[in-house]
Design a protein around this motif. Structure first.
Motif: not given
Length: 278
Positions: A179-191
């Motif tokens: 989580l600290r290394n994540t640039v963004l969080m997507a809502t689902d598999s398509r995103n």
């Protein structure tokens, strides 16, 4: 202005087969009569299935066969599994719910909206990178902690892959670091896959089958991870207890579990109910 009846609106939507959650929420408003069982042209009342985006390809293919054989159109409301459940819970309209993880059935059975279920196959998570793996990313969850990589994972509060991501990374002891290394969080598999395609991500943790979808296959590569961490996740289509067409819904579910339906799931990149792959 008088709103259309729920069935009339769904009959119109059936021409496009896939509808958004927003339309279904509109049908739950006062003035939208969900008990109307006839359309203006006396067409068959469509079946409505709430389907997680990851399973859209095989469900759309089965829906086409079902409609050709029965004359009954199938409308698919696609979205993240958690969002879909909230939608059906509010609208009380539709016939089947197909989330991307069995956990949505287990967690919500007590509410009484989910009836019998049909086991149609399995999902399994994997790392996905751009085709050719230009950054030579290893097939290891530790890659998700590499600060040199643009990492995107899914939100556990919106969809099945988010829940599975949290489970896998906690089991590996890496959740907080990722989580600290994540640039963004997507809502689902398509995103998640869209982030790869548009260059926002170098690597994502996603459902493996999505790498086989026609729109993704030329552009992404699947890196399988340790099966002790990425376990097979059971996929179950649920009959909704408020369905007005339970016999037809059961017929659709039976088609999905038939040899023909199982071949469609394998062709779409899923593991079928007997553990076979395409």
């Amino acid at each position: 202005m008088r709103l259309p009846s729920a069935v009339s609106a769904l009959a119109a939507a059936a021409r496009h087969r896939v509808v958004c959650i927003g339309l279904l929420m509109m049908l739950a408003l006062p003035g939208c009569d969900a008990s109307d069982t006839r359309t203006a042209s006396d067409d068959p009342t469509p079946l409505l299935i709430y389907c997680g985006v990851t399973m859209l390809h095989p469900i759309r293919a089965i829906a086409e066969v079902f409609e050709a054989e029965t004359g009954v159109p199938v409308v698919i409301s696609q979205g993240a599994s958690a969002d879909l459940y909230r939608s059906l819970e509010t609208a009380r309209l539709g016939d089947m719910y197909f989330p991307g993880s069995l956990s949505y059935r287990i967690d919500n059975l007590h509410a009484g909206l989910l009836g019998e279920g049909a086991h149609v196959g399995y999902n399994v998570a994997a790392l996905l990178v751009r085709a050719g793996n230009p950054k030579r990313i290893p097939a290891s969850l530790a890659a998700l902690t590499d600060p040199a990589l643009a990492v995107v994972v899914a939100n556990p509060d919106s969809g099945s892959i988010g829940r599975e991501t949290r489970r896998i990374l906690r089991l590996a002891g890496l959740y907080d670091a990722v989580l600290r290394n994540t640039v963004l969080m997507a809502t689902d598999s398509r995103n998640l896959n869209q982030a790869l395609l548009d260059g926002s991500a170098d690597v994502v943790l996603n459902w493996r089958a999505t790498g086989r979808f026609p729109e993704n296959q030329p552009h992404v590569e699947v890196l399988d991870i340790d099966p002790a961490l990425a376990a097979r996740k059971k996929l179950v289509i649920n009959l909704l207890t408020f369905s007005q067409q339970p016999a037809l819904a059961r017929r659709f579910m039976k088609m999905a579990t038939s040899p023909r339906g199982q071949a469609i799931f394998r062709d779409a990149g899923f593991i079928d109910a007997r553990g076979r792959t395409g």
